[in-house]
Design a protein around this motif. Structure first.
Motif, short mmCIF file in Angstrom:
data_model
loop_
_atom_site.label_atom_id
_atom_site.label_comp_id
_atom_site.label_asym_id
_atom_site.label_seq_id
_atom_site.Cartn_x
_atom_site.Cartn_y
_atom_site.Cartn_z
N VAL F 25 0.86 -1.18 0.00
CA VAL F 25 0.00 0.00 0.00
C VAL F 25 0.89 1.22 0.00
O VAL F 25 1.77 1.35 0.86
CB VAL F 25 -0.92 0.02 1.25
CG1 VAL F 25 -1.83 1.23 1.23
CG2 VAL F 25 -1.74 -1.27 1.33
N ARG F 26 0.68 2.13 -0.98
CA ARG F 26 1.47 3.36 -1.05
C ARG F 26 0.60 4.53 -0.62
O ARG F 26 -0.51 4.70 -1.11
CB ARG F 26 2.04 3.56 -2.45
CG ARG F 26 3.03 2.43 -2.80
CD ARG F 26 3.53 2.50 -4.25
NE ARG F 26 4.28 3.68 -4.51
CZ ARG F 26 3.95 4.61 -5.42
NH1 ARG F 26 2.87 4.46 -6.17
NH2 ARG F 26 4.70 5.69 -5.59
N VAL F 27 1.14 5.32 0.33
CA VAL F 27 0.38 6.41 0.92
C VAL F 27 1.15 7.72 0.74
O VAL F 27 2.33 7.80 1.08
CB VAL F 27 0.13 6.16 2.43
CG1 VAL F 27 -0.67 7.30 3.04
CG2 VAL F 27 -0.58 4.83 2.64
N ASP F 28 0.48 8.74 0.23
CA ASP F 28 1.05 10.09 0.11
C ASP F 28 0.85 10.81 1.43
O ASP F 28 -0.28 10.98 1.87
CB ASP F 28 0.32 10.83 -1.03
CG ASP F 28 0.87 12.23 -1.24
OD1 ASP F 28 1.31 12.86 -0.26
OD2 ASP F 28 0.85 12.70 -2.38
N ILE F 29 1.97 11.19 2.09
CA ILE F 29 1.84 11.87 3.39
C ILE F 29 2.21 13.35 3.26
O ILE F 29 2.82 13.93 4.15
CB ILE F 29 2.69 11.18 4.48
CG1 ILE F 29 4.16 11.14 4.06
CG2 ILE F 29 2.18 9.79 4.78
CD1 ILE F 29 5.11 10.84 5.21
N GLY F 30 1.85 13.94 2.13
CA GLY F 30 2.12 15.37 1.95
C GLY F 30 3.34 15.60 1.11
O GLY F 30 4.27 16.29 1.54
N GLY F 31 3.35 14.98 -0.07
CA GLY F 31 4.48 15.18 -0.97
C GLY F 31 5.44 14.00 -0.93
O GLY F 31 6.02 13.61 -1.94
N GLN F 32 5.61 13.41 0.23
CA GLN F 32 6.44 12.21 0.39
C GLN F 32 5.52 10.99 0.31
O GLN F 32 4.36 11.04 0.71
CB GLN F 32 7.15 12.21 1.74
CG GLN F 32 7.77 13.55 2.08
CD GLN F 32 9.28 13.50 2.10
OE1 GLN F 32 9.90 12.70 1.42
NE2 GLN F 32 9.88 14.37 2.89
#
Lengths: 68, 68, 68, 68, 68, 68
Positions: F25-32
């Motif tokens: 699962v790939r999660v965007d945490i604000g640009g990263q």
């Protein structure tokens, strides 16, 4: 062999689900069920299967605590 | 909050031992005892102490299986 | 006891450094040295000390690979 | 890049086994073999294959100690 | 050195708190703060201190997902 | 539920890739972007899919620090 891992809990294997390289093993530890994700190789080498006795082993630094 | 960790077991805290930065928390999960190593900060933030209810949380990939 | 962890490497303990709750144990596995961080309780229970024989145990999912 | 992980051991890759999402990489670290379970993506990105040089990296808190 | 760990996030060290054997390092990764628990030795060897640049490294198998 | 894990970072799911037993699962945490490797069961139970909100949860002892 005795190991440093603080958590070693006896139980009975409920289910072994094999994937391509990774298996999931579910163990009943007295009403509660613990799920383990290990290599297929380990499952074969230890002869793990439903109904067998097993010990769940967990290092203390891998255990988190939650509250409601 | 619901979390992906496959293992979430309810219990009662037996003991909290604080070190310089790391605490050990022992939880009775119904006759069996699980030891957890977490930060002192987490202990303070969650207000963990002997006698309190707690949930032991462990990711499946951190659980090993042993046989006698 | 046989365990699912894929990595079980024999060696000789070089040094045990105790902290408030956590110890560091350094083991020579044949020229290379492995450092382990475990609880003080485990050190006491297993009677770990410099010069003793030990087996380093590591779950495959905790091993990373790097290249230069 | 230098990393905090206490264990960084040089070796030669013996075998790379790819699964659906997870690969197993076996590395000879001088007579002893270490097995690593990493993502297929990492295998591709680093170009890991049998015969290549590699460094096995393990955080100290993921290393257990056992005695016979 | 390039490493298999899927998560390598650049940031700035906010604080290093040393314990008896274990340090806690807090890193700002762009508004969010990540806390790391590593050995005192690693802190000394890498010269970690508040204000320094650092890369937070986490293996994908150590990352859980939660939902509200 | 409140949990001891020091790192709980909100983000948006970018992608869920299912394998035989293990999902990424790939999660965007604000640009990263953070990549997580969890069981297929957890993905199903939490109803994780691209575009959904999620919280990335990481225990401090699983976080390493690197410097260039």
């Amino acid at each position: 062999m005795r190991i440093s891992a603080r958590n070693q809990i006896k139980g009975t294997i409920l289910e072994v689900t094999k994937g391509a390289t990774t298996s999931h093993v579910r163990v009943d530890i007295g009403g509660q069920v613990v799920t383990s994700s290990i290599t297929n190789e380990a499952v074969d080498e230890l002869g793990l299967k439903a109904g067998g006795q097993a010990i769940v082993v967990i290092k203390a630094s891998d255990v988190m605590i939650a509250v409601d």
